[in-house]
Design an enzyme around this catalytic site. Sequence first.
Site, PDB file in Angstrom:
ATOM      1  N   TYR A 109       0.860  -1.191   0.000  1.00  0.00           N
ATOM      2  CA  TYR A 109       0.000   0.000   0.000  1.00  0.00           C
ATOM      3  C   TYR A 109       0.893   1.236   0.000  1.00  0.00           C
ATOM      4  CZ  TYR A 109      -3.108   3.736   1.388  1.00  0.00           C
ATOM      5  OH  TYR A 109      -3.799   4.922   1.409  1.00  0.00           O
ATOM      6  N   GLU A 197      -2.934   7.736  -4.275  1.00  0.00           N
ATOM      7  CA  GLU A 197      -2.956   6.426  -3.616  1.00  0.00           C
ATOM      8  C   GLU A 197      -2.737   5.335  -4.658  1.00  0.00           C
ATOM      9  OE1 GLU A 197      -5.810   4.808  -0.281  1.00  0.00           O
ATOM     10  OE2 GLU A 197      -6.685   4.374  -2.246  1.00  0.00           O
TER      11      GLU A 197
END
Length: 399
Positions: A109, A197
């Site tokens: 992530y 992101e």
Amino acid sequence: MDIHEYQAKELLARFGVASPEGALAYSPEQAAYRARELGGDKWVVKAQVHAGGRGKAGGVKLCHSDREIEQTCENLFGRKLVTHQTGPEGKGIYRIYVEAAVPIDREIYLGFVLDRSSQRVMIVASGEGGMEIEDISADKPDSIVRAIVEPAVGLQEFQCRQIAFKLGIDPSLTQQFARTLLGCYRAFTELDATMVEINPLVITGDNRLLALDAKMTFDTNAMFRHPYVAELRDKSQEDPRESRAADRGLNYVGLDGNIGCIVNGAGLAMATMDMIKLAGGEPANFLDIGGGATPDRVAKAFRLVLSDSNVQAILVNIFAGINRCDWVAEGIVQALKEVEVEVPVIVRLAGTNVEEGQKILARSGMPIIRATTLSQAAERAVGAWQNDLSQGVKMRAVT
């Protein structure tokens, strides 16, 4: 402003962030054709909506043939995808992204956000990619790595290496990882983004780092500096009320209540919604018409608020500083003559020339419920709503 995954990947590619080969499709047949163009024997079909959690909601499918791609897209196009971020109303699927499947060894992530407390860009990373960051934070908080970027010097390579070390990334991939982080940071700062992101950032079987999914949001107020990015806006993914407001220069956020709000100033709008709640009501919207409460602008605000079928009363709360209450009152009266309003209208004026403004409202003969304080205005708005005055309203001016 949000953009789609494929758009985010195109922007990030300009800054050296790699992703799997993919192509956009607007029909099932086009999706199958795109897969043949890409080649290979496995493809991932992704619904393009402005929401996370697409995989769990059935918006991301692995396909092994043209036939399977067409069938999957038949089931996706035109339907509403409901995820934990969309709410029960869901988001319409009108675009499909077909991407070549890649062998995945590991998922990471990676996120860039504005940290309000430090007033800096913060990098958030975790070795538990593929999960929502909220789930990672709740289930495995120790896996999260954070780093603050000093704006005077920007993101430094040693910080990238430190993050790679903490994530346990193989040293042979450190340089690739650093390029990815530096590219994301440049995209964040140069395009006036508020979030970048990549989830997941994958390490493939042939030792490549690829952005398997990407999400970017931008500061809407800065889009005049980036016309290319502004053109990526997809109104079909937005609340239609908010889209109409933005096109008319109004700051509007739709809510689920029954009392529409027309207010000048964001702080006063927040206070107005709080007072409505305190009085036992539910605001239907946040609407800041700004400092120039001209008749035309007020009329646009009334039309916008009334486009919400749930609105059963309208509270107009104006504090005249730069403006004057008599000008604002004239604008309200003119707007009510131009716009057919069949719900109670409560008006509270304060500030410069407030007495003259109240006289203009009283002389207008319009069915306006007047108030002198914010708490009184909220109570009268809630009272009008609770008394079910929205049907064939014949109001009498109240002093």
